[in-house]
Design a protein around this motif. Structure first.
Motif, PDB file in Angstrom:
ATOM      1  N   ARG A  82     -68.717 105.640  40.855  1.00 31.10           N
ATOM      2  CA  ARG A  82     -68.078 106.853  40.337  1.00 31.10           C
ATOM      3  C   ARG A  82     -66.768 106.439  39.681  1.00 31.10           C
ATOM      4  O   ARG A  82     -65.947 105.773  40.307  1.00 31.10           O
ATOM      5  CB  ARG A  82     -67.806 107.854  41.461  1.00 31.10           C
ATOM      6  N   VAL A  83     -66.568 106.798  38.426  1.00 27.21           N
ATOM      7  CA  VAL A  83     -65.374 106.410  37.679  1.00 27.21           C
ATOM      8  C   VAL A  83     -64.157 107.138  38.251  1.00 27.21           C
ATOM      9  O   VAL A  83     -64.177 108.363  38.418  1.00 27.21           O
ATOM     10  CB  VAL A  83     -65.533 106.738  36.177  1.00 27.21           C
ATOM     11  N   THR A  84     -63.111 106.374  38.569  1.00 27.74           N
ATOM     12  CA  THR A  84     -61.897 106.971  39.146  1.00 27.74           C
ATOM     13  C   THR A  84     -60.701 106.951  38.194  1.00 27.74           C
ATOM     14  O   THR A  84     -59.663 107.510  38.503  1.00 27.74           O
ATOM     15  CB  THR A  84     -61.502 106.235  40.449  1.00 27.74           C
ATOM     16  N   ALA A  85     -60.821 106.277  37.042  1.00 35.64           N
ATOM     17  CA  ALA A  85     -59.722 106.232  36.074  1.00 35.64           C
ATOM     18  C   ALA A  85     -60.303 106.085  34.674  1.00 35.64           C
ATOM     19  O   ALA A  85     -61.223 105.292  34.453  1.00 35.64           O
ATOM     20  CB  ALA A  85     -58.763 105.072  36.373  1.00 35.64           C
ATOM     21  N   ALA A  86     -59.779 106.876  33.739  1.00 35.63           N
ATOM     22  CA  ALA A  86     -60.213 106.770  32.349  1.00 35.63           C
ATOM     23  C   ALA A  86     -59.705 105.464  31.751  1.00 35.63           C
ATOM     24  O   ALA A  86     -58.879 104.764  32.341  1.00 35.63           O
ATOM     25  CB  ALA A  86     -59.700 107.967  31.548  1.00 35.63           C
ATOM     26  N   ALA A  87     -60.184 105.139  30.543  1.00 30.47           N
ATOM     27  CA  ALA A  87     -59.867 103.848  29.926  1.00 30.47           C
ATOM     28  C   ALA A  87     -58.370 103.611  29.821  1.00 30.47           C
ATOM     29  O   ALA A  87     -57.889 102.506  30.059  1.00 30.47           O
ATOM     30  CB  ALA A  87     -60.519 103.767  28.549  1.00 30.47           C
ATOM     31  N   GLN A  88     -57.609 104.670  29.471  1.00 31.08           N
ATOM     32  CA  GLN A  88     -56.176 104.471  29.274  1.00 31.08           C
ATOM     33  C   GLN A  88     -55.409 104.309  30.578  1.00 31.08           C
ATOM     34  O   GLN A  88     -54.230 103.949  30.568  1.00 31.08           O
ATOM     35  CB  GLN A  88     -55.576 105.641  28.482  1.00 31.08           C
ATOM     36  N   ASP A  89     -56.077 104.564  31.714  1.00 28.03           N
ATOM     37  CA  ASP A  89     -55.388 104.479  33.006  1.00 28.03           C
ATOM     38  C   ASP A  89     -55.959 103.408  33.922  1.00 28.03           C
ATOM     39  O   ASP A  89     -55.550 103.311  35.080  1.00 28.03           O
ATOM     40  CB  ASP A  89     -55.466 105.833  33.734  1.00 28.03           C
ATOM     41  N   ASN A  90     -56.917 102.610  33.438  1.00 26.23           N
ATOM     42  CA  ASN A  90     -57.520 101.634  34.342  1.00 26.23           C
ATOM     43  C   ASN A  90     -56.570 100.473  34.628  1.00 26.23           C
ATOM     44  O   ASN A  90     -55.495 100.370  34.050  1.00 26.23           O
ATOM     45  CB  ASN A  90     -58.884 101.140  33.814  1.00 26.23           C
ATOM     46  N   THR A  91     -56.983  99.614  35.537  1.00 25.25           N
ATOM     47  CA  THR A  91     -56.110  98.534  36.001  1.00 25.25           C
ATOM     48  C   THR A  91     -55.680  97.621  34.864  1.00 25.25           C
ATOM     49  O   THR A  91     -54.508  97.230  34.773  1.00 25.25           O
ATOM     50  CB  THR A  91     -56.839  97.709  37.083  1.00 25.25           C
ATOM     51  N   ILE A  92     -56.605  97.271  33.962  1.00 27.16           N
ATOM     52  CA  ILE A  92     -56.279  96.391  32.847  1.00 27.16           C
ATOM     53  C   ILE A  92     -55.227  97.030  31.955  1.00 27.16           C
ATOM     54  O   ILE A  92     -54.245  96.386  31.559  1.00 27.16           O
ATOM     55  CB  ILE A  92     -57.550  96.066  32.032  1.00 27.16           C
ATOM     56  N   ALA A  93     -55.418  98.318  31.613  1.00 24.44           N
ATOM     57  CA  ALA A  93     -54.450  99.012  30.755  1.00 24.44           C
ATOM     58  C   ALA A  93     -53.079  99.069  31.411  1.00 24.44           C
ATOM     59  O   ALA A  93     -52.056  98.899  30.749  1.00 24.44           O
ATOM     60  CB  ALA A  93     -54.945 100.431  30.438  1.00 24.44           C
ATOM     61  N   ARG A  94     -53.056  99.280  32.738  1.00 25.71           N
ATOM     62  CA  ARG A  94     -51.766  99.349  33.428  1.00 25.71           C
ATOM     63  C   ARG A  94     -51.082  97.991  33.439  1.00 25.71           C
ATOM     64  O   ARG A  94     -49.863  97.890  33.280  1.00 25.71           O
ATOM     65  CB  ARG A  94     -51.962  99.846  34.866  1.00 25.71           C
ATOM     66  N   ILE A  95     -51.866  96.912  33.622  1.00 20.55           N
ATOM     67  CA  ILE A  95     -51.277  95.573  33.613  1.00 20.55           C
ATOM     68  C   ILE A  95     -50.671  95.280  32.241  1.00 20.55           C
ATOM     69  O   ILE A  95     -49.543  94.793  32.126  1.00 20.55           O
ATOM     70  CB  ILE A  95     -52.336  94.512  33.980  1.00 20.55           C
ATOM     71  N   ILE A  96     -51.424  95.574  31.181  1.00 22.94           N
ATOM     72  CA  ILE A  96     -50.918  95.334  29.823  1.00 22.94           C
ATOM     73  C   ILE A  96     -49.651  96.140  29.587  1.00 22.94           C
ATOM     74  O   ILE A  96     -48.655  95.637  29.056  1.00 22.94           O
ATOM     75  CB  ILE A  96     -51.990  95.690  28.776  1.00 22.94           C
ATOM     76  N   ARG A  97     -49.681  97.416  30.005  1.00 25.60           N
ATOM     77  CA  ARG A  97     -48.495  98.264  29.802  1.00 25.60           C
ATOM     78  C   ARG A  97     -47.291  97.702  30.540  1.00 25.60           C
ATOM     79  O   ARG A  97     -46.191  97.597  29.981  1.00 25.60           O
ATOM     80  CB  ARG A  97     -48.780  99.684  30.302  1.00 25.60           C
ATOM     81  N   LEU A  98     -47.495  97.312  31.812  1.00 29.91           N
ATOM     82  CA  LEU A  98     -46.372  96.817  32.608  1.00 29.91           C
ATOM     83  C   LEU A  98     -45.793  95.529  32.029  1.00 29.91           C
ATOM     84  O   LEU A  98     -44.578  95.354  31.954  1.00 29.91           O
ATOM     85  CB  LEU A  98     -46.818  96.588  34.052  1.00 29.91           C
ATOM     86  N   VAL A  99     -46.666  94.617  31.587  1.00 26.21           N
ATOM     87  CA  VAL A  99     -46.173  93.345  31.061  1.00 26.21           C
ATOM     88  C   VAL A  99     -45.456  93.558  29.729  1.00 26.21           C
ATOM     89  O   VAL A  99     -44.390  92.985  29.486  1.00 26.21           O
ATOM     90  CB  VAL A  99     -47.323  92.331  30.914  1.00 26.21           C
ATOM     91  N   GLU A 100     -46.024  94.387  28.849  1.00 25.97           N
ATOM     92  CA  GLU A 100     -45.379  94.600  27.551  1.00 25.97           C
ATOM     93  C   GLU A 100     -44.049  95.340  27.724  1.00 25.97           C
ATOM     94  O   GLU A 100     -43.070  95.048  27.043  1.00 25.97           O
ATOM     95  CB  GLU A 100     -46.315  95.359  26.619  1.00 25.97           C
ATOM     96  N   GLU A 101     -44.015  96.311  28.638  1.00 29.25           N
ATOM     97  CA  GLU A 101     -42.737  96.979  28.897  1.00 29.25           C
ATOM     98  C   GLU A 101     -41.749  96.003  29.517  1.00 29.25           C
ATOM     99  O   GLU A 101     -40.556  96.030  29.218  1.00 29.25           O
ATOM    100  CB  GLU A 101     -42.951  98.179  29.828  1.00 29.25           C
ATOM    101  N   ALA A 102     -42.244  95.125  30.388  1.00 26.82           N
ATOM    102  CA  ALA A 102     -41.364  94.136  31.029  1.00 26.82           C
ATOM    103  C   ALA A 102     -40.755  93.205  29.997  1.00 26.82           C
ATOM    104  O   ALA A 102     -39.592  92.812  30.099  1.00 26.82           O
ATOM    105  CB  ALA A 102     -42.145  93.333  32.067  1.00 26.82           C
ATOM    106  N   GLN A 103     -41.535  92.833  28.973  1.00 22.30           N
ATOM    107  CA  GLN A 103     -41.031  91.922  27.961  1.00 22.30           C
ATOM    108  C   GLN A 103     -39.931  92.564  27.115  1.00 22.30           C
ATOM    109  O   GLN A 103     -39.168  91.873  26.455  1.00 22.30           O
ATOM    110  CB  GLN A 103     -42.184  91.448  27.070  1.00 22.30           C
TER     111      GLN A 103
END
Length: 752
Positions: A304-325
């Motif tokens: 059962r899908v628990t997160a849409a594409a924009q909220d999945n773990t990969i998207a969050r990792i990319i967001r966090l790293v790019e914001e961190a940079q």
């Protein structure tokens, strides 16, 4: 201006170093309606908060294009408030479009405009050389014409940067040096310098692109298609980005999982290394969570899908790293401030070298003007400015690939300086769920005690019930049905199993219906003293046995704490649990402890440690530890798969291993060592070529090679961090003195 700001996020093509980012930042901030700008050369991204998009966006694009860069607006526009969700949506679009040269990334290097410029500049240089051989008297004119091919666009960018608030850019220094070389007749060298400069820019761009690709490649982990199960049970292949929360998908053996989800049916092993860095596959059964981008093993899973594409773990990792940079470390901010004074200082130094010797001691004007122009090129700040952000970007990307997320260079830099790390207990040093540790036989066999207890616990979701049922399943015990089962508030459960009256609950309540002998009471008391919760089983009014459960330490907890001590860091445990349980767990792990603490008590203790001069890290779940996480120098969320944990703390470890905290410290120290190496390379090469230029050993084209070479060396050195993995370095064994001091600290109480 509207009270509600919009946020636009761009990919910037052609931005290779922090100097480029600073030029773009200064130019965009001058535009009316722009409230805030964040530019990251390492991620190749720019985020702008502004007023009306219809009027401001065209001005942004015009201003940045004038500087010589190309902008690609990422889909998605949102109010500045609630920016985390907005940025996540932008990242999802970025991930979905990965590999598309007009959106997520730059075109292949051989198709970029700068390559065409280098080609024509090089061709013009070759033609000038050939023509000069045929007509030697006109060779200076041929070289002058050839260098104009590259000088004109460089001078145009220098002029645009000066108008936009950056008068001392690298393009300005190049333009001054080239025009000066033309004036004194060094046209051949000037033409070579222009070509080498453009070639150096391309090499810098390729190196910077590798760093961006390292984190952007994470988006490629998520498959493009998913197998959606319809209401009628039919399977349909659809684009993964169309999946919505609640959808049911089927994952075949060997397939990559297309979305974060929960297992509905099926069992399998899942390779989570692409997301968490965990080397061993994780077993998955109904109720377990899975991450997008991980690889299913040998079983079919229905999710059962628990997160849409924009909220999945990969998207969050990319967001966090790019914001961190985009968040600068103290060292990076210092280098930035230093470079603002450094570049004008280089111009002044070059001018003094050019005019003082001829004016004071009668040296030849042309010779010293030539040396002054060479010093202008040597002094280009690119290598120095890129030395810190390149290393930080590489370290953040390497950490993210291993499940270590840090929100910015400041966090990365601070992690290596930690002296004390305070851990929460439940879910941090322990598993966060109780498990059966002892089955005591009084009047029945162990298997029978477990079978009858499991019969009463069937259907319950209480953590203690889950522990008993898990233990029974592990021993292949099938509990019989229980009739007339009921719960007695605060006491336990009663029911009839196989015609027998059965009670399972607290020892105090059991004593009301059955008699506990002194030996039985002593056994139960000993288990309680060990921090275990004991439930007594009574059958037909007679005590048959007991089951003890406890939230056990994580498998790597003791080794993880030892690795921190080996790094010279003092670990401790701060918990709200009762003192007896806390001491039992702390004794097993060999760590000092403070128990029965409220959230404000944890924050106070962390604050007291900081007042004593310690640099303190706090590790917890990001919810009830929020005050302490905020008080610490660095707050670290353990098992950061929840939004709360990721957003509350400064850093997170995705796969929840205690040893990952020490790995984060090692990565920080390695990154800082890399930065110091980079600064040494950048300044050392410049000083060496400065001396050789003043002595007349080197000239213009070696000067530009010094700058370009230093930049490429610094970037290449930083890229070594991309290959970092936990455990790649051997931790030095602490000295006898250190071990004695650690033992003394373990027995000492924390402040408060």
């Amino acid at each position: 201006m509207s009270d509600l700001l919009a946020r636009s996020r761009y990919r910037v093509e052609g931005m290779d170093c922090a100097g480029c980012a600073r030029k773009i930042d200064a130019a965009v901030r001058r535009i009316d309606g722009v409230e805030d700008v964040a530019v990251s050369a390492t991620s190749g991204a720019m985020t702008v908060e502004h007023a009306d998009p219809q009027s401001v966006r065209p001005a942004i694009e015009k201003q940045v294009t004038r500087l010589g860069y190309r902008l690609h607006l990422l889909p998605g526009e949102s109010p500045a408030e609630g920016t985390a969700a907005a940025t996540a949506r932008d990242v999802a679009h970025t991930a979905a479009a990965a590999g598309h040269p007009g959106i997520a990334g730059e075109a292949p290097w051989w198709r970029q405009p700068r390559v065409r410029l280098i080609f024509f500049c090089g061709l013009a240089l070759v033609l000038a050389f050939a023509a000069g051989r045929l007509l030697p008297n006109l060779d200076s004119w041929f070289y002058a014409a050839a260098l104009m091919v590259g000088l004109v666009p460089i001078a145009r960018r220098a002029f645009a940067a000066a108008l936009a608030g950056t008068p001392f850019s690298i393009e300005t220094l190049m333009t001054i040096a080239t025009v000066g070389a033309l004036v004194i007749g060094a046209t051949a060298e000037a033409a070579a310098v222009i070509f080498l400069f453009l070639l150096g820019e391309l090499l810098e761009g390729l190196a910077a692109g590798r760093a961006r690709a390292s984190i952007r490649s994470l988006s490629a982990l998520v498959p493009k298609m998913a197998r959606l199960e319809g209401a009628d049970g039919r399977i349909e292949e659809i684009a993964a980005e169309r999946l919505a929360v609640g959808d049911h998908i089927l994952v075949r053996p060997g397939d990559r999982i297309a979305a974060d989800g929960e297992v509905l049916s099926g069992t399998s092993s899942v390779d989570e290394a692409p997301v968490t860095g965990e080397s061993l596959p994780a077993g998955k059964a109904p109720g377990d969570a899975v991450f997008a981008g991980t690889v299913n093993g040998d079983g079919v899973l229905r999710l059962r899908v628990t997160a849409a594409a924009q909220d999945n773990t990969i998207a969050r990792i990319i967001r966090l790293v790019e914001e961190a940079q985009e968040k600068k470390a103290p060292t990076e901010r210092f280098i930035d401030r230093f470079s603002r004074y450094y570049t004008p200082g280089v111009v002044l130094l070059a001018a003094l070298v050019a005019v003082l010797p001829p004016l004071t001691v009668g040296e030849p004007w042309l010779e010293w003007i030539y040396k002054g122009l060479a010093i202008l090129l040597i002094g280009c700040p690119c290598a120095l400015v890129i030395s810190t952000p390149a290393a930080i970007a590489a370290a953040l990307s390497a950490g993210a690939r291993q499940g270590l997320l840090m929100k910015g260079g400041a966090v990365l830099e601070e992690a290596g300086r930690l002296q004390v790390v305070a851990f929460d207990k439940t879910g941090t040093l322990t598993r966060g769920q109780p498990s059966v540790t002892d089955i005591i036989s009084f009047a029945a066999e162990e298997a029978e005690v477990l079978r009858l207890a499991a019969a009463l616990e069937q259907g319950s979701s209480h953590p203690l019930a889950m522990a008993v049922l898990e233990k029974a399943a592990g021993r292949d015990i099938t509990p019989p049905p229980a009739t007339e089962a009921s719960a007695i508030g605060g006491k336990g459960l009663t029911g009839t199993v196989s015609g027998k009256s059965v009670y399972f609950g607290s020892p105090r309540a059991a004593a009301e219906t059955a008699t506990l002998t002194e030996d039985q009471s002593r056994t139960i008391a000993a288990l309680n003293d060990a921090g275990k919760t004991v439930s007594v089983l009574a059958v037909d009014g007679r005590v048959a046995g007991a089951i003890a459960v406890r939230d056990e330490p994580r498998a790597d907890a003791r080794a993880g704490l030892a690795s921190l001590r080996a790094l010279g860091i003092r670990p401790m445990m701060l918990t709200g649990d009762n003192r007896r349980t806390a001491k039992a767990v702390a004794g097993a792990l060999g760590v000092e402890v403070q128990a029965e603490l409220m959230p404000e008590d944890k924050a106070r203790i962390v604050g007291d440690l900081r007042k004593e001069g310690y640099r303190v890290g706090k590790v917890g779940d990001g919810i009830n530890d929020a005050p302490a996480l905020a008080t610490a120098d660095i707050g670290i969320a353990m098992g950061g798969s929840t939004d709360v944990a990721l957003e509350t703390a400064d850093a997170a470890v995705l796969h929840g291993r205690v040893g990952d905290v020490s790995a984060m410290v090692v990565l920080s120290r390695k990154a800082m060592a890399n930065i110091h190496q980079n600064i040494t390379i950048a300044i050392g090469l410049k000083l060496a070529f400065f001396v050789t230029t003043v002595l007349g050993i080197t000239g213009l084209w070696p000067a530009i090679l010094a700058d370009t070479g230093a930049t490429v060396l610094v970037t290449a050195n930083a890229m070594r961090l991309l290959a970092w993995k936990p455990g790649a370095e051997r931790v030095k064994r602490p000295s006898v003195r250190q071990r004695v001091r650690d033992a003394a600290q373990t027995g000492r109480q924390a402040p408060g």
